[in-house]
Enzyme design. Structure first.
Site, PDB file in Angstrom:
ATOM      1  N   ASP A 218       6.756   2.352 -41.723  1.00  0.00           N
ATOM      2  CA  ASP A 218       5.703   2.978 -41.386  1.00  0.00           C
ATOM      3  C   ASP A 218       6.080   3.657 -40.299  1.00  0.00           C
ATOM      4  O   ASP A 218       6.719   3.001 -39.485  1.00  0.00           O
ATOM      5  CB  ASP A 218       4.368   2.281 -40.354  1.00  0.00           C
ATOM      6  CG  ASP A 218       3.217   2.609 -40.386  1.00  0.00           C
ATOM      7  OD1 ASP A 218       2.944   3.149 -40.480  1.00  0.00           O
ATOM      8  OD2 ASP A 218       2.166   1.831 -39.167  1.00  0.00           O
TER       9      ASP A 218
ATOM     10  N   ASP B 152       8.312  10.579 -40.052  1.00  0.00           N
ATOM     11  CA  ASP B 152       7.399  11.311 -39.918  1.00  0.00           C
ATOM     12  C   ASP B 152       7.938  12.258 -38.809  1.00  0.00           C
ATOM     13  O   ASP B 152       8.284  12.005 -37.442  1.00  0.00           O
ATOM     14  CB  ASP B 152       6.419   9.940 -38.264  1.00  0.00           C
ATOM     15  CG  ASP B 152       4.795  10.833 -37.543  1.00  0.00           C
ATOM     16  OD1 ASP B 152       5.205  12.306 -37.365  1.00  0.00           O
ATOM     17  OD2 ASP B 152       4.609   9.426 -36.694  1.00  0.00           O
TER      18      ASP B 152
ATOM     19  N   GLU C  30       4.366  13.764 -41.979  1.00  0.00           N
ATOM     20  CA  GLU C  30       2.933  14.244 -40.969  1.00  0.00           C
ATOM     21  C   GLU C  30       2.971  14.902 -40.758  1.00  0.00           C
ATOM     22  O   GLU C  30       3.718  15.546 -40.104  1.00  0.00           O
ATOM     23  CB  GLU C  30       3.389  13.164 -40.465  1.00  0.00           C
ATOM     24  CG  GLU C  30       1.732  12.998 -39.492  1.00  0.00           C
ATOM     25  CD  GLU C  30       1.271  12.161 -38.177  1.00  0.00           C
ATOM     26  OE1 GLU C  30       1.910  10.660 -38.962  1.00  0.00           O
ATOM     27  OE2 GLU C  30       1.109  12.062 -37.323  1.00  0.00           O
TER      28      GLU C  30
ATOM     29  N   GLY D 138      -4.191   2.107 -32.505  1.00  0.00           N
ATOM     30  CA  GLY D 138      -4.494   1.553 -30.457  1.00  0.00           C
ATOM     31  C   GLY D 138      -5.958   0.952 -30.681  1.00  0.00           C
ATOM     32  O   GLY D 138      -6.270   1.105 -31.873  1.00  0.00           O
TER      33      GLY D 138
ATOM     34  N   ALA E 265      -6.772   4.140 -38.461  1.00  0.00           N
ATOM     35  CA  ALA E 265      -7.978   3.663 -38.415  1.00  0.00           C
ATOM     36  C   ALA E 265      -8.787   2.491 -38.637  1.00  0.00           C
ATOM     37  O   ALA E 265      -9.525   1.467 -39.125  1.00  0.00           O
ATOM     38  CB  ALA E 265      -8.095   3.920 -40.718  1.00  0.00           C
ATOM     39  N   SER E 266      -8.380   2.135 -37.026  1.00  0.00           N
ATOM     40  CA  SER E 266      -9.002   0.379 -37.086  1.00  0.00           C
ATOM     41  C   SER E 266     -10.272   1.156 -36.204  1.00  0.00           C
ATOM     42  O   SER E 266      -9.838   1.836 -35.651  1.00  0.00           O
ATOM     43  CB  SER E 266      -8.105  -0.063 -35.995  1.00  0.00           C
ATOM     44  OG  SER E 266      -7.032  -0.938 -36.228  1.00  0.00           O
TER      45      SER E 266
ATOM     46  N   ASN F   3      -4.739   2.767 -42.590  1.00  0.00           N
ATOM     47  CA  ASN F   3      -3.660   2.278 -42.298  1.00  0.00           C
ATOM     48  C   ASN F   3      -4.450   1.097 -40.713  1.00  0.00           C
ATOM     49  O   ASN F   3      -5.268   2.329 -40.178  1.00  0.00           O
ATOM     50  CB  ASN F   3      -3.181   3.345 -41.278  1.00  0.00           C
ATOM     51  CG  ASN F   3      -1.673   3.591 -42.236  1.00  0.00           C
ATOM     52  OD1 ASN F   3      -1.756   3.684 -43.671  1.00  0.00           O
ATOM     53  ND2 ASN F   3      -0.706   4.236 -41.486  1.00  0.00           N
ATOM     54  N   ILE F   4      -4.290   0.403 -41.009  1.00  0.00           N
ATOM     55  CA  ILE F   4      -4.802  -0.572 -40.410  1.00  0.00           C
ATOM     56  C   ILE F   4      -3.970  -1.908 -39.400  1.00  0.00           C
ATOM     57  O   ILE F   4      -3.232  -2.614 -40.388  1.00  0.00           O
ATOM     58  CB  ILE F   4      -6.404  -1.017 -40.726  1.00  0.00           C
ATOM     59  CG1 ILE F   4      -7.004  -0.363 -41.555  1.00  0.00           C
ATOM     60  CG2 ILE F   4      -7.102  -2.179 -39.873  1.00  0.00           C
ATOM     61  CD1 ILE F   4      -8.203  -0.982 -42.622  1.00  0.00           C
ATOM     62  N   ASP F   5      -3.715  -1.789 -38.708  1.00  0.00           N
ATOM     63  CA  ASP F   5      -2.919  -2.449 -37.779  1.00  0.00           C
ATOM     64  C   ASP F   5      -3.941  -3.390 -36.633  1.00  0.00           C
ATOM     65  O   ASP F   5      -4.044  -4.235 -36.600  1.00  0.00           O
ATOM     66  CB  ASP F   5      -1.256  -1.405 -37.311  1.00  0.00           C
ATOM     67  CG  ASP F   5      -0.741  -3.150 -36.486  1.00  0.00           C
ATOM     68  OD1 ASP F   5      -0.870  -3.798 -36.869  1.00  0.00           O
ATOM     69  OD2 ASP F   5      -0.026  -2.422 -36.210  1.00  0.00           O
TER      70      ASP F   5
HETATM   71  O1  G3H Z   1       1.458   3.298 -35.724  1.00  0.00           O
HETATM   72  C1  G3H Z   1       1.513   2.045 -35.574  1.00  0.00           C
HETATM   73  C2  G3H Z   1       1.858   0.348 -35.713  1.00  0.00           C
HETATM   74  O2  G3H Z   1       0.387   0.180 -35.967  1.00  0.00           O
HETATM   75  C3  G3H Z   1       2.888  -0.567 -35.636  1.00  0.00           C
HETATM   76  O3  G3H Z   1       3.333  -0.700 -34.355  1.00  0.00           O
HETATM   77  O4  G3H Z   1       5.014   0.009 -33.525  1.00  0.00           O
HETATM   78  O5  G3H Z   1       3.732  -2.007 -32.112  1.00  0.00           O
HETATM   79  O6  G3H Z   1       4.662  -1.954 -34.706  1.00  0.00           O
HETATM   80  P1  G3H Z   1       4.081  -1.105 -33.710  1.00  0.00           P
HETATM   81  P1  13P Z   2      -4.375   1.062 -36.125  1.00  0.00           P
HETATM   82  O1  13P Z   2      -4.213   1.737 -34.888  1.00  0.00           O
HETATM   83  O2  13P Z   2      -6.188   1.789 -35.533  1.00  0.00           O
HETATM   84  O3  13P Z   2      -4.953   0.070 -36.493  1.00  0.00           O
HETATM   85  O4  13P Z   2      -3.827   2.358 -36.384  1.00  0.00           O
HETATM   86  C1  13P Z   2      -2.414   1.585 -37.663  1.00  0.00           C
HETATM   87  C2  13P Z   2      -2.077   2.792 -37.921  1.00  0.00           C
HETATM   88  O5  13P Z   2      -1.894   3.578 -38.076  1.00  0.00           O
HETATM   89  C3  13P Z   2      -0.204   2.235 -38.336  1.00  0.00           C
HETATM   90  O6  13P Z   2       0.588   3.640 -38.430  1.00  0.00           O
HETATM   91 ZN    ZN Z   3       0.342   5.870 -38.030  1.00  0.00          ZN
END
Ligand code: G3H
Ligand code: 13P
Ligand code: ZN
Length: 324
Positions: free
Chosen positions: A93, A115, A145, A190, A227-228, A268-270
């Site tokens: 990612d 990216d 992207e 975020g 997309a959260s 994408n959901i994190d």
């Molecule tokens: O796009 C960002 C993702 O949520 C990953 O976040 O760099 O804190 O692991 P991170």
């Molecule tokens: P969120 O922060 O909305 O979950 O997005 C996650 C993301 O795009 C990871 O690449």
């Molecule tokens: Zn992302």
């Protein structure tokens, strides 16, 4: 060189083709530890959904590249053991350099994102094409992207959105050879995606830009980052048990449902997963302050995460029952 095929993983090509035809989106869930990986696999096996296991560069540093490779191999075996041979992609990612993408390909990734969105257009084309040329030698798929999401994209900080310019997508796809394209239509990373006061409407995503993009590259797989949905019941639970998260806002699930039916093939959901785990851990520790066995708080966190992912798959992305 060991490749992802030796680990039992697949690239995203076939997955996206089916998602496009079936008008659903593949879940791309980020992970960096055992419980997150278990929750993802359990949810996807139970719902019979293909899945993209997504790792950021920060997550890769946190978890260790060798461990990740073996965790991905273990995930394939674990899914089989649970009774369904779901297709699993291991995806980088927000890769920011050619070297990082190459290193991931050499350690078992079946898909990488380069990216280059924070570079000039020409530099983005150049770096993306370089990654594609290398990745395709190993049948690894590549996500590029165009456009910049507001907020933090790993090391990249963007104050404001730069929406994807539809007039650039055809040239970009042609010149780079990418397999999918992440776009910017109003989401951001975020838990604080929109600056709205309680009760105010969240501004809709720019579906007009998405439609224009679809017209210019018909049938090409589009990716939606950020997309959260930032579920407010989970935020309330975190705050009830000692947390302090204010002014959070996410993308309404209605809008994601609409996106999943379009050319958007990967969502994408994190953050939602992070919030769900945090809520569960806070609840256990707050109600049982004497508890110090990590399994006693990470177990419920894993279960809450699994429920969240099942909900996303069934009610938002529509990727359930897509594996026989
Ligand atoms: O796009 C960002 C993702 O949520 C990953 O976040 O760099 O804190 O692991 P991170
Ligand atoms: P969120 O922060 O909305 O979950 O997005 C996650 C993301 O795009 C990871 O690449
Ligand atoms: Zn992302």
């Amino acid at each position: 060189m060991l490749t992802y095929k030796d680990l039992g993983l697949v690239n995203s090509r076939e997955m996206f083709k089916k998602a496009m035809e079936g008008q659903y989106a593949i879940p791309a869930f980020n992970f960096n530890n055992l419980e997150q990986l278990q929750a993802i696999i359990m949810a996807c096996v139970e719902t019979k959904s293909p899945v993209i296991l997504q790792v950021s560069s920060g997550a890769r540093k946190y978890a260790n590249a060798n461990l990740l490779k073996n965790m991905a191999k273990g995930a394939v075996e674990y899914a089989n053991e649970l009774g369904c041979n779901i297709p699993i992609v291991l995806h980088l990612d927000h890769g920011d350099t050619f070297e990082l993408c190459k290193s991931c390909i050499e350690t078992g990734f079946s898909s990488v994102m380069i990216d280059g969105s924070h570079h000039s257009y020409e530099k983005n084309v150049e770096i993306t094409r370089q990654v594609v040329e290398y990745a395709h030698k190993y049948d690894v798929t590549v996500e590029g992207e165009l456009g910049v999401l507001a907020g933090i994209e790993d090391d990249v900080q963007a104050e404001h959105h730069t929406y994807t310019r539809p007039e650039e997508v055809e040239d970009f796809v042609k010149r780079t050879g990418v397999d999918s394209l992440a776009i910017s239509i109003g989401t951001s990373h975020g838990a604080f995606k929109f600056n709205v006061k309680p009760g105010e409407e969240i501004p809709p995503l720019r579906f007009d830009i998405l439609e224009e993009i679809e017209k210019r590259i018909p049938g090409f797989p589009i990716v939606l980052h950020g997309a959260s949905s930032i579920p407010q019941d989970i935020i309330a639970e975190i705050n009830k048990y000692g947390g302090d998260i204010q002014n959070s806002a996410g993308v309404p699930e209605e809008q994601l449902r609409r996106a999943a039916k379009s050319a958007v093939c990967k969502i994408n959901i994190d953050s939602d997963g992070r919030l769900a785990m945090t809520a569960a851990v806070r609840k256990v520790l707050s109600e049982n302050p004497q508890e110090f066995d990590p399994r006693k708080y990470l177990g419920p966190a894993r279960e809450k995460l699994k429920q969240l992912y099942m909900h996303k798959i069934i009610n938002v992305l529509g990727s359930n029952n897509k594996v026989s």
